[in-house]
Design an enzyme around this catalytic site. Structure first.
Site, PDB file in Angstrom:
ATOM      1  N   GLY A 194     -21.035  12.620  78.187  1.00  0.00           N
ATOM      2  CA  GLY A 194     -19.495  12.183  78.489  1.00  0.00           C
ATOM      3  C   GLY A 194     -18.996  11.211  77.990  1.00  0.00           C
TER       4      GLY A 194
ATOM      5  N   THR B 225     -15.151  17.944  84.106  1.00  0.00           N
ATOM      6  CA  THR B 225     -14.363  17.504  82.535  1.00  0.00           C
ATOM      7  C   THR B 225     -13.812  16.166  82.337  1.00  0.00           C
ATOM      8  OG1 THR B 225     -12.560  18.661  83.541  1.00  0.00           O
ATOM      9  CG2 THR B 225     -13.655  20.273  81.913  1.00  0.00           C
TER      10      THR B 225
ATOM     11  N   LEU C  61     -15.468   6.327  88.453  1.00  0.00           N
ATOM     12  CA  LEU C  61     -16.420   5.495  88.185  1.00  0.00           C
ATOM     13  C   LEU C  61     -17.635   6.606  88.051  1.00  0.00           C
ATOM     14  CD1 LEU C  61     -16.175   2.923  90.895  1.00  0.00           C
ATOM     15  CD2 LEU C  61     -15.898   2.618  88.446  1.00  0.00           C
ATOM     16  N   ALA C  62     -18.752   6.339  86.866  1.00  0.00           N
ATOM     17  CA  ALA C  62     -19.642   7.188  86.474  1.00  0.00           C
ATOM     18  C   ALA C  62     -20.618   7.340  87.908  1.00  0.00           C
ATOM     19  CB  ALA C  62     -20.347   6.595  85.507  1.00  0.00           C
TER      20      ALA C  62
ATOM     21  N   HIS D  28     -37.551 -16.972  97.047  1.00  0.00           N
ATOM     22  CA  HIS D  28     -36.584 -18.155  96.821  1.00  0.00           C
ATOM     23  C   HIS D  28     -37.529 -18.648  95.308  1.00  0.00           C
ATOM     24  CE1 HIS D  28     -34.991 -22.060  96.704  1.00  0.00           C
ATOM     25  NE2 HIS D  28     -36.045 -22.687  96.474  1.00  0.00           N
TER      26      HIS D  28
HETATM   27  P1  NAD Z   1      -7.633   0.305  85.490  1.00  0.00           P
HETATM   28  O1  NAD Z   1      -6.802   1.194  86.367  1.00  0.00           O
HETATM   29  O2  NAD Z   1      -8.809  -0.388  85.935  1.00  0.00           O
HETATM   30  O3  NAD Z   1      -6.634  -0.807  85.202  1.00  0.00           O
HETATM   31  C1  NAD Z   1      -5.303  -0.496  84.576  1.00  0.00           C
HETATM   32  C2  NAD Z   1      -4.285  -1.841  84.449  1.00  0.00           C
HETATM   33  O4  NAD Z   1      -3.107  -1.449  83.766  1.00  0.00           O
HETATM   34  C3  NAD Z   1      -3.902  -2.236  86.010  1.00  0.00           C
HETATM   35  O5  NAD Z   1      -4.255  -3.378  86.070  1.00  0.00           O
HETATM   36  C4  NAD Z   1      -2.561  -1.645  85.854  1.00  0.00           C
HETATM   37  O6  NAD Z   1      -1.529  -2.376  86.817  1.00  0.00           O
HETATM   38  C5  NAD Z   1      -2.352  -2.016  84.490  1.00  0.00           C
HETATM   39  N1  NAD Z   1      -1.003  -1.346  84.089  1.00  0.00           N
HETATM   40  C6  NAD Z   1      -0.697  -0.009  84.219  1.00  0.00           C
HETATM   41  N2  NAD Z   1       0.554   0.226  83.632  1.00  0.00           N
HETATM   42  C7  NAD Z   1       0.992  -1.094  82.878  1.00  0.00           C
HETATM   43  C8  NAD Z   1       1.997  -1.376  82.139  1.00  0.00           C
HETATM   44  N3  NAD Z   1       3.124  -0.526  81.881  1.00  0.00           N
HETATM   45  N4  NAD Z   1       2.173  -2.543  81.643  1.00  0.00           N
HETATM   46  C9  NAD Z   1       1.135  -3.407  81.812  1.00  0.00           C
HETATM   47  N5  NAD Z   1       0.077  -3.160  82.725  1.00  0.00           N
HETATM   48  C10 NAD Z   1      -0.063  -1.976  83.095  1.00  0.00           C
HETATM   49  O7  NAD Z   1      -7.783   1.254  83.962  1.00  0.00           O
HETATM   50  P2  NAD Z   1      -8.674   1.104  82.897  1.00  0.00           P
HETATM   51  O8  NAD Z   1      -8.999  -0.657  82.685  1.00  0.00           O
HETATM   52  O9  NAD Z   1      -7.789   1.587  81.844  1.00  0.00           O
HETATM   53  O10 NAD Z   1      -9.885   1.810  83.151  1.00  0.00           O
HETATM   54  C11 NAD Z   1     -10.107   3.147  83.365  1.00  0.00           C
HETATM   55  C12 NAD Z   1     -10.779   3.688  84.191  1.00  0.00           C
HETATM   56  O11 NAD Z   1     -12.387   3.564  83.845  1.00  0.00           O
HETATM   57  C13 NAD Z   1     -10.734   3.047  85.612  1.00  0.00           C
HETATM   58  O12 NAD Z   1     -10.589   3.792  86.464  1.00  0.00           O
HETATM   59  C14 NAD Z   1     -12.112   2.527  85.689  1.00  0.00           C
HETATM   60  O13 NAD Z   1     -12.783   2.874  87.118  1.00  0.00           O
HETATM   61  C15 NAD Z   1     -13.035   2.988  84.677  1.00  0.00           C
HETATM   62  N6  NAD Z   1     -13.707   1.877  83.897  1.00  0.00           N
HETATM   63  C16 NAD Z   1     -14.870   1.285  84.956  1.00  0.00           C
HETATM   64  C17 NAD Z   1     -15.553   0.459  84.245  1.00  0.00           C
HETATM   65  C18 NAD Z   1     -16.887  -0.081  85.150  1.00  0.00           C
HETATM   66  O14 NAD Z   1     -17.197   0.600  86.036  1.00  0.00           O
HETATM   67  N7  NAD Z   1     -17.273  -1.323  84.749  1.00  0.00           N
HETATM   68  C19 NAD Z   1     -15.229   0.006  82.935  1.00  0.00           C
HETATM   69  C20 NAD Z   1     -14.274   0.569  82.019  1.00  0.00           C
HETATM   70  C21 NAD Z   1     -13.762   1.632  82.731  1.00  0.00           C
END
Ligand code: NAD
Length: 473
Positions: free
Chosen positions: A42, A154, A327-328, A452
């Protein structure tokens, strides 16, 4: 049309689907998994978590070698990097891990079907494969799978913005940002969430000017506000420019090799690449949901009950296609719980103990409730904080920025939330997740012996701070 029968057919081989397949097979179900891409695993394995971490690690090594080693008395000269080799390092890990999932399928006797899976009424899935050969070498096949249970896993796809003309190259998503062939001079990131901050950090470390445009007046929405504020200050010091409260209205590629990004109340920004990271949406295209009478909710997600069952008997869904954090590890645990429910009648996920980690430098990790959530719910809590600047191991690592914060119920002392920004926060949060899972009190953490000198002592001290009795601060 060929027909095959299994106990369970899973559509999608991401962390939700492949983990559900393995657990179901362990429990004795004859299990099949349908995946349209050649590689299993995926988004997480192919173009999400894993390749991102590979690039974060590589760019962090470069950054540290260039700027961080002098403090340890280590002198290095002529430090540079080979972007091609960094991208290869990432690709090698992806190949190894996706191949690893294929190996796990063989080991667990899970049948893999390559192609697009679509429900065709209850207990029936049509697999259409075009272009790629399946394990038997067929290049164009339509197979019908019959099963008592079907799990839809999916995942999700990139959300786009109206007015932002994606060419999936100069203006693209995280997938493109994992493979830029050269370091952008100026990268504009739309969205200060997980992806924006992680991939923004990668390219900033490698020399790009990075401007993050965020709609809200804060970064990392949903995370503990105080922790997110500290994170923004640290990223700003690292050279990332934030423009908060900025609503992007358009972006397009202009003649030559540049792009222009427009937002309300701001002069258009010229840059050479745009990363759109405004979230993801459930991926349910052509899944045949109508054939079993399943309707999506207002956000395009598949509604399920506490056992992941949709409104159609025998059809289940989990991971990014249902509600909850994308989240994965959330999907993995749902995969295990769903498989266990199908095989044994029991299966459960504790949604109060799902950690979230942003793998920047320093890392940001959180589990349980934020202060804002507790206030909103009217729950009285006590708070303990401990800075990494007072932790011996953090000093030895020369990584003293950040803090641990423990939130505990004011009456019962039960741990309700832990929020960490600092070195290896993503590893430290595991202890907090176990504490919440076991219903531990802050006193339990404080009285558990922490070796520690370790970074984990900062969590113990923050737990002591709940009762105002830190030793080292
Ligand atoms: P996110 O939901 O983390 O962040 C999206 C950001 O975009 C938010 O801060 C939102 O306010 C902003 N935003 C939305 N519309 C906007 C606009 N028109 N203009 C400016 N800013 C806007 O989404 P992501 O970073 O795209 O990640 C997608 C998904 O993938 C998330 O749900 C996340 O949980 C997952 N992900 C997780 C990890 C991890 O666990 N480390 C890493 C990458 C992605």
């Amino acid at each position: 049309m060929e027909e095959h029968e299994h106990d369970l057919v899973i559509i999608g081989s991401g962390p939700g689907g492949y983990v559900a397949a393995i657990r179901a097979a362990q429990l004795g179900l004859d299990t099949a998994c349908v995946e349209k891409e050649p590689a299993l695993g995926g988004t997480c394995l192919r173009d999400g978590c894993i390749p991102t971490k590979a690039l974060l690690e590589a760019s962090e090594r470069y950054e540290e070698t260039k700027h961080g080693l002098a403090a340890f008395g280590v002198t290095v000269e002529g430090v540079g990097f080979d972007l091609g080799a960094m991208l290869q390092h990432k690709d090698n890990i992806v190949t190894a891990l996706t191949g690893g999932v294929a190996g796990l399928f063989k080991k667990n006797k899970i049948t893999r079907y390559r192609g697009h899976g679509r429900l065709e009424g209850p207990g029936s899935v049509i697999v259409e494969s075009e272009g790629g050969a399946d394990e038997a070498g067929n290049t164009e096949t339509v197979v019908k799978l019959l099963a008592k249970h079907v799990i839809l896993a999916t995942g999700s796809e990139v959300a786009t913005l109206p007015g932002v003309e994606m060419d999936w190259d100069r203006i693209g998503s995280s997938t493109e940002a994992l493979s830029y062939p050269e370091v952008p001079e100026h990268l504009v990131v739309i969205g200060a969430g997980y992806i924006g901050l992680e991939l923004g950090s990668v390219w900033a470390r490698l020399g790009a000017k990075v401007t993050v445009l965020e709609y809200l007046d804060r970064i990392l929405p949903g995370m503990d506000a105080d922790t997110a504020k500290r994170a923004r200050q640290i990223f700003k010091k690292q050279g990332i420019e934030f423009r908060l409260g900025t609503r992007v209205t358009g972006a397009r590629v202009v003649v030559g090799e540049g792009c222009v990004v427009e937002a309300e109340g701001m002069e258009p920004i010229e840059c050479d690449r745009v990363l759109v990271a405004v979230g993801r949406r459930p991926y349910t295209n052509d899944l045949g949901l109508a054939s079993v009478g399943v309707e999506l909710d207002e956000r395009g997600r598949i509604p399920v009950d506490e056992h992941f069952q949709t409104s159609a008997a025998g059809v289940y869904a989990l991971g990014d296609v249902i509600a909850g954090p994308m989240l994965a590890h959330k999907a993995e645990h749902e995969g295990v719980a769903c498989a266990e429910f199908l095989a044994t009648g029991f299966g459960h996920v504790n949604y109060d103990a799902i950690p979230g980690i942003v793998y920047t430098h320093p890392e940001i990790a959180t589990v349980g409730k934020s202060e804002e959530q507790l206030k909103e719910a009217g729950i009285k809590y006590r708070k303990g904080k401990f800075p990494f600047s007072a932790n011996g191991r953090a000093k030895a690592l020369n990584q003293t920025e950040g803090q641990v914060k423990v939130l505990a119920d004011a009456e019962t002392d039960r741990v309700l939330g832990v929020h960490i920004i600092g070195p290896r926060a993503g590893d430290l949060i595991a202890e907090a997740a176990v504490a919440i899972e076991f219903g531990a009190s802050s006193e339990d953490i404080a009285r558990s012996v922490h070796a520690h000198p370790t970074l984990a002592e900062a969590l113990k001290e923050a737990a002591l701070a709940v009762d105002k009795r830190t030793i080292n601060f």
